[in-house]
Write a protein that holds these residues in place. Sequence first.
Motif, PDB file in Angstrom:
ATOM      1  N   LEU A 141     -88.187 -16.180  59.851  1.00 36.87           N
ATOM      2  CA  LEU A 141     -88.587 -16.671  61.043  1.00 36.87           C
ATOM      3  C   LEU A 141     -89.793 -17.284  60.924  1.00 36.87           C
TER       4      LEU A 141
ATOM      5  N   TYR B 117     -83.868 -19.525  67.314  1.00 41.80           N
ATOM      6  CA  TYR B 117     -83.391 -18.496  66.515  1.00 41.80           C
ATOM      7  C   TYR B 117     -82.478 -17.293  67.035  1.00 41.80           C
TER       8      TYR B 117
ATOM      9  N   THR C 181     -88.415 -20.051  68.125  1.00 46.14           N
ATOM     10  CA  THR C 181     -88.222 -18.562  68.395  1.00 46.14           C
ATOM     11  C   THR C 181     -86.849 -18.505  69.317  1.00 46.14           C
TER      12      THR C 181
END
Length: 196
Positions: free
Chosen positions: A131, A154, A151
């Motif tokens: 990440l 993701y 984020t």
Amino acid sequence: MAGNPERRAALVDAGVEVLAREGARGLTFRAVDAEAGVPVGTASNYFTGRDDLLRQIDTRLHVRLAPDQELIAGLMTRPKDRSLVAAFMHDLMARATRDRTGYLALLEMRLEANRRPGLRSSFTKSVRGDLEEGMEFHRAAGLPGGDEIVTVLYLAMLGLLLEHLTLPDVLDGVLPGVSVPDGLVERIVETVVPEG
């Protein structure tokens, strides 16, 4: 520990197959030996235990599921806009679909990490590293949005990958006229990534 790197790699790949098909409970040295087509007891000469095998599977999956650097270089010649982010997300989906077994094994690793505190620590570090690497790549490439965008992308892509690779019929027709998975990838990027 045995030192033949080709044999070790074959055993790890066999472990990926077993993990994806049977789950963590089915991941035994005997099952890995059978999948690799080697004599019973071979895997026990290469791994100190299941945690060692799982950690090596984690490492191997990062190689198997990694983006092609030539493809990335080619994409990086394009304008740094939302459509480039979409191209990266389509590549992610394509890689996971091409190596469905590898991605399913990765999902099984998540479940097993939840059950095994020692594995949880190393797997959390591995996934968090991915990440953070994605965030750094996004920033360095000058793509629109920042760490928050990465984020949210993701999380959205993780959900799409999970559904598409495990229960694909859940998504069929959920948004009329939007194809699965490509149209949904486009919708995710349009929703999450700012225009400029």
